[in-house]
Scaffold this motif. Structure first.
Motif, PDB file in Angstrom:
ATOM      1  N   LEU A 126      46.936  43.528  46.187  1.00 45.62           N
ATOM      2  CA  LEU A 126      47.080  44.522  47.244  1.00 45.62           C
ATOM      3  C   LEU A 126      48.013  44.062  48.358  1.00 45.62           C
ATOM      4  O   LEU A 126      48.158  44.761  49.361  1.00 45.62           O
ATOM      5  CB  LEU A 126      45.704  44.847  47.834  1.00 45.62           C
ATOM      6  N   GLY A 127      48.623  42.899  48.182  1.00 45.30           N
ATOM      7  CA  GLY A 127      49.639  42.445  49.131  1.00 45.30           C
ATOM      8  C   GLY A 127      49.207  41.348  50.073  1.00 45.30           C
ATOM      9  O   GLY A 127      50.004  40.912  50.916  1.00 45.30           O
ATOM     10  N   ALA A 128      47.983  40.885  49.974  1.00 46.30           N
ATOM     11  CA  ALA A 128      47.524  39.811  50.856  1.00 46.30           C
ATOM     12  C   ALA A 128      48.095  38.474  50.397  1.00 46.30           C
ATOM     13  O   ALA A 128      48.175  38.198  49.191  1.00 46.30           O
ATOM     14  CB  ALA A 128      45.997  39.746  50.868  1.00 46.30           C
ATOM     15  N   GLY A 129      48.491  37.663  51.352  1.00 45.67           N
ATOM     16  CA  GLY A 129      48.964  36.331  51.028  1.00 45.67           C
ATOM     17  C   GLY A 129      47.806  35.408  50.689  1.00 45.67           C
ATOM     18  O   GLY A 129      46.633  35.787  50.757  1.00 45.67           O
ATOM     19  N   GLY A 130      48.146  34.180  50.333  1.00 46.24           N
ATOM     20  CA  GLY A 130      47.108  33.235  49.965  1.00 46.24           C
ATOM     21  C   GLY A 130      46.144  32.950  51.099  1.00 46.24           C
ATOM     22  O   GLY A 130      44.929  32.931  50.903  1.00 46.24           O
TER      23      GLY A 130
ATOM     24  N   GLU B 137      42.125  37.687  43.302  1.00 45.26           N
ATOM     25  CA  GLU B 137      43.286  38.246  42.611  1.00 45.26           C
ATOM     26  C   GLU B 137      43.537  39.689  43.014  1.00 45.26           C
ATOM     27  O   GLU B 137      44.688  40.118  43.159  1.00 45.26           O
ATOM     28  CB  GLU B 137      43.080  38.138  41.102  1.00 45.26           C
ATOM     29  N   ALA B 138      42.467  40.453  43.227  1.00 43.79           N
ATOM     30  CA  ALA B 138      42.626  41.833  43.682  1.00 43.79           C
ATOM     31  C   ALA B 138      43.250  41.884  45.070  1.00 43.79           C
ATOM     32  O   ALA B 138      44.109  42.740  45.355  1.00 43.79           O
ATOM     33  CB  ALA B 138      41.274  42.541  43.679  1.00 43.79           C
ATOM     34  N   ALA B 139      42.829  40.965  45.945  1.00 45.07           N
ATOM     35  CA  ALA B 139      43.420  40.909  47.283  1.00 45.07           C
ATOM     36  C   ALA B 139      44.891  40.553  47.220  1.00 45.07           C
ATOM     37  O   ALA B 139      45.717  41.128  47.960  1.00 45.07           O
ATOM     38  CB  ALA B 139      42.655  39.895  48.135  1.00 45.07           C
TER      39      ALA B 139
ATOM     40  N   ASP C  61      33.744  34.761  41.197  1.00 39.40           N
ATOM     41  CA  ASP C  61      34.577  35.580  40.318  1.00 39.40           C
ATOM     42  C   ASP C  61      35.990  35.611  40.885  1.00 39.40           C
ATOM     43  O   ASP C  61      36.215  36.093  41.997  1.00 39.40           O
ATOM     44  CB  ASP C  61      34.003  36.999  40.236  1.00 39.40           C
ATOM     45  N   LYS C  62      36.937  35.066  40.141  1.00 39.16           N
ATOM     46  CA  LYS C  62      38.307  34.961  40.642  1.00 39.16           C
ATOM     47  C   LYS C  62      38.983  36.324  40.787  1.00 39.16           C
ATOM     48  O   LYS C  62      40.053  36.415  41.391  1.00 39.16           O
ATOM     49  CB  LYS C  62      39.134  34.069  39.710  1.00 39.16           C
TER      50      LYS C  62
END
Length: 267
Positions: free
Chosen positions: A171-175, A166-168, A161-162
């Motif tokens: 919340l400010g997380a990088g790739g 996308e939620a991460a 589930d993408k």
């Protein structure tokens, strides 16, 4: 027997036939490892002398150690390259057609005959001037093990589930952080499955290894294959029996460790 009864019995007969074809040869190898005679077709009594000779044969266990080291290194390298490749291709699959072409290229080692791959690696390493040995073995085995990890990880990523990643990102997380903390734990079972399959394929390989191995490095499959010229010693039956027993023990241990987790998940 009625037609319905025959239809119900047919799958059982089919499964019994498949199991017989798979396990009867293994059972025969185990039985003849305890045969006193050197000729497997003649049973002359129960004996453990072939196990005694096996444990006194340092070259056999050195070949086994080389095979275990080679399979471990190759599967670990294939896991890194295959996982990163699957993640990168999945991320760009919708953008261009290039990943589709690269995906076909990544899976080619599975479809190319091993003797062709062996000749290609031989010519390539000779051109580079690399000394044949463990290094060339690891490179060659990693190359044909990568597709197994790649295909399993890519299939797992396609089913994720993408919204988690996308939620991460929201919340400010990088790739890289989203992949490490969210995607990687979810695809770890696929990575482990790919590594185990790669380990088995590398440990089993004979053809490619014969082209790229050196004089000082001998793997267990090559050692057994070279004995065909002079006759395979029953020590090979003993070695196969020990490897089969180790596989059964590891499989049973894995099932025993995993069962409480499934039970807790069910509760």
């Amino acid at each position: 027997m009625t037609r319905n009864g025959a239809a119900r019995a047919l799958p059982r007969v089919y499964i019994a036939l498949i199991l017989a074809l798979l396990y009867v040869p293994i059972i025969l190898v185990i039985v003849y490892s305890f045969n006193e005679a050197r000729i497997s077709s003649v049973w002359s009594g129960f004996s453990l002398k072939w196990y005694a000779e096996l444990f006194s044969d340092r070259s056999m266990f050195e070949a086994l150690r080389n095979s275990l080291v080679l399979a471990s290194l190759s599967s670990a390298c294939a896991a890194v390259v295959g996982t990163l490749g699957a993640a990168g291709m999945s991320a760009r699959a919708a953008a261009t057609r290039a990943p589709r072409v690269m995906e076909y290229m990544a899976t080619l080692p599975i479809m190319i005959p091993e003797i062709i791959l062996g000749m290609v690696f031989l010519a390539f390493f000779s051109l580079l001037g690399l000394p044949f040995g463990m290094l060339t073995l690891v490179i060659a085995h990693t190359s044909f093990c990568i597709p197994y990890v790649y295909l399993m990880v890519k299939a797992r990523i396609a089913g994720l589930d993408k919204s988690y990643a996308e939620a991460a990102r929201d919340l400010g997380a990088g790739g890289a952080r989203a992949f490490r903390d969210v995607t990687l734990p979810l695809i770890t079972p696929a990575i482990i499955s790919g590594m185990l399959l790669s380990f088995a394929m590398s440990f089993d390989d004979v053809i490619i290894s014969m082209f790229v191995t050196g004089v000082s490095v001998n793997t267990l499959p090559i050692k057994i294959y070279t004995q065909l010229k002079t006759g395979v010693s029953p020590k090979v039956n003993a070695m196969c029996t020990l490897l089969f027993a180790a596989t059964v023990i590891l499989g049973a241990l894995s099932a025993w460790i995993g069962r409480p987790r499934r039970q807790r998940a069910a509760k």
